[in-house]
Scaffold this active site. Sequence first.
Site, PDB file in Angstrom:
ATOM      1  N   ARG A  64       0.799  -1.213   0.000  1.00  0.00           N
ATOM      2  CA  ARG A  64       0.000   0.000   0.000  1.00  0.00           C
ATOM      3  C   ARG A  64       0.835   1.268   0.000  1.00  0.00           C
ATOM      4  O   ARG A  64       0.679   2.138  -0.849  1.00  0.00           O
ATOM      5  CB  ARG A  64      -0.854   0.059   1.278  1.00  0.00           C
ATOM      6  CG  ARG A  64      -2.289  -0.220   1.138  1.00  0.00           C
ATOM      7  CD  ARG A  64      -2.801  -0.669   2.496  1.00  0.00           C
ATOM      8  NE  ARG A  64      -1.983  -1.812   2.912  1.00  0.00           N
ATOM      9  CZ  ARG A  64      -2.292  -3.043   2.588  1.00  0.00           C
ATOM     10  NH1 ARG A  64      -3.377  -3.297   1.924  1.00  0.00           N
ATOM     11  NH2 ARG A  64      -1.512  -4.041   2.922  1.00  0.00           N
ATOM     12  N   THR A  65       1.693   1.376   1.004  1.00  0.00           N
ATOM     13  CA  THR A  65       2.397   2.649   1.200  1.00  0.00           C
ATOM     14  C   THR A  65       3.287   2.969   0.019  1.00  0.00           C
ATOM     15  O   THR A  65       3.305   4.082  -0.496  1.00  0.00           O
ATOM     16  CB  THR A  65       3.210   2.589   2.502  1.00  0.00           C
ATOM     17  OG1 THR A  65       2.358   2.178   3.556  1.00  0.00           O
ATOM     18  CG2 THR A  65       3.809   3.939   2.834  1.00  0.00           C
ATOM     19  N   LYS A  92      25.533  -5.423   0.020  1.00  0.00           N
ATOM     20  CA  LYS A  92      26.994  -5.543   0.023  1.00  0.00           C
ATOM     21  C   LYS A  92      27.602  -4.814   1.213  1.00  0.00           C
ATOM     22  O   LYS A  92      28.810  -4.653   1.305  1.00  0.00           O
ATOM     23  CB  LYS A  92      27.587  -4.941  -1.266  1.00  0.00           C
ATOM     24  CG  LYS A  92      27.126  -5.594  -2.548  1.00  0.00           C
ATOM     25  CD  LYS A  92      27.765  -4.882  -3.727  1.00  0.00           C
ATOM     26  CE  LYS A  92      27.185  -5.388  -5.051  1.00  0.00           C
ATOM     27  NZ  LYS A  92      27.561  -4.498  -6.155  1.00  0.00           N
ATOM     28  N   HIS A 142       4.500   6.234  11.731  1.00  0.00           N
ATOM     29  CA  HIS A 142       4.129   6.103  10.330  1.00  0.00           C
ATOM     30  C   HIS A 142       3.221   7.308  10.063  1.00  0.00           C
ATOM     31  O   HIS A 142       2.004   7.182  10.013  1.00  0.00           O
ATOM     32  CB  HIS A 142       3.391   4.776  10.119  1.00  0.00           C
ATOM     33  CG  HIS A 142       3.142   4.411   8.688  1.00  0.00           C
ATOM     34  ND1 HIS A 142       3.373   5.282   7.646  1.00  0.00           N
ATOM     35  CD2 HIS A 142       2.665   3.268   8.138  1.00  0.00           C
ATOM     36  CE1 HIS A 142       3.041   4.678   6.508  1.00  0.00           C
ATOM     37  NE2 HIS A 142       2.615   3.462   6.788  1.00  0.00           N
TER      38      HIS A 142
END
Lengths: 312, 177
Positions: A64-65, A92, A142
């Site tokens: 979604r985000t 890496k 969030h």
Amino acid sequence: MANKSAFRWKRKHLLALEDLTVDEIMHVLSQADAFKEVSTRSVKKVPALRGKVLVNCFFEDSTRTRTSFALAASRLSADVVDFSEKTSSTSKGETLIDTARNIEAMGVDIFVLRHPAAGAAETLSRHVKCSVVNAGDGAHEHPTQGLLDLYTMRERFGKVAGLKVAIVGDIVNSRVARSNIWALTKLGAEVILVGPPTLLPKTFEKLGVKVIHDFDSVIGQVDVINMLRVQFERIKSSQFPTVREFTRFFGLTAERFVRCKKDVFIMHPGPMNRGIEISSAIADGPQSGILTQVANGLAVRMAVLYLVTQAQ
Amino acid sequence: MRNHYDQADVKRVIDDLAAKVAQAFDPREPMNIVGIRTRGETIAQRLTRMLQARGFARIGRGILDITLYRDDLSEIGPTPIAGPTEIDIPLDGIPLLLVDDVLFTGRSVRSALNALVDFGRPSVIRLGVLVDRGGRELPIAADYVGIVLPHVPADVRVNVRLAEVDGVDEIVVEPKA
């Protein structure tokens, strides 16, 4: 317009709703109204961010985000680059800051960052010149989810102040819960957190919210029930007995739903564990705002991208 | 040059603008009037009422917010608040009158034209403004003008205030705040 000069958005980054004033939150919401309209047009695009570049930097999985930010950016005519951890040089051993600085050197205007570490977006914002938008940092915040939840509640009830909002489930691991708590309490809603003591420590009371371990004791009183996803990937086994027991005490089941207020509004940030924290019939039912949340998320993210860019 | 035009002046200017528009369009045919937020929209409302009084019965109305189309965002001060655009009418094949309060650099009109083409293809687009103060930076001209204020220096503002928005009808030529 009187309010045109009264308020000036100054934030180049959106890192946490804890930092935002009530005026700033309301400003994002009213801007989102304008962007919602853009999505109803046959040509769903405005040139506001033409020539800007947004990088979607996701160090955790997301549907979604990530899609919502990409679509928001393209509706504003920005270019979008996708960066995913698994195929990048971070595997890496390159550090987040080094990676970000290298990408920035290619001419980037906005970083959208999701990262498993709390504070990652804030750290990044101190090392790059472009805007940083937090798309989830560990269990911290969030912010765009908090804003879109707020927007959706305001749209449904016409206001946020005075609403009784229950946030239910795995609170301790939830950045959505924290962003919601900050935003809702600032705007004068009453927040009731519901969950088992292992996933909802009493310390949350310090944030000015109620902490309740018995869902049934409040279910008939609340206007909004925001069901959180049980985050199996974050939960330690000692915090969580069995799925069946969780559903029995904290799931939004048909038996519980009938005891809710008649006009109760059901929310969930997704992705749902159907049949665990929420029954399918309720999630797909007429009182569910779950897909409205997703649609509004697009408008709210357009508003955020627009505002942080204007503040650069 | 006068620096202040009061309520009676504003009424005369709008009446004049309405008369010019009425002469140019056919009252029996459909037309759309779209105002640019905020004061262009207020003038569009008044013009619509005045044209209806003259027998124009098929006027469609829309509101255009051009904030997201501007190319001079950094130059116009605080972050402008983008509002919703409200164009729920079909534009294709119908003449459209675009309305704004003050025509200055022409950049607002350029933005408005860009925005309009996302909504449809009018048969013609005409521009009506209350005040033309000169100072164009683009090759744009109004088709119908209420009043021309020539030779206003670029660092002086021409502010149109309207009762619906500002509580008073006036046109003021004043230094930048």
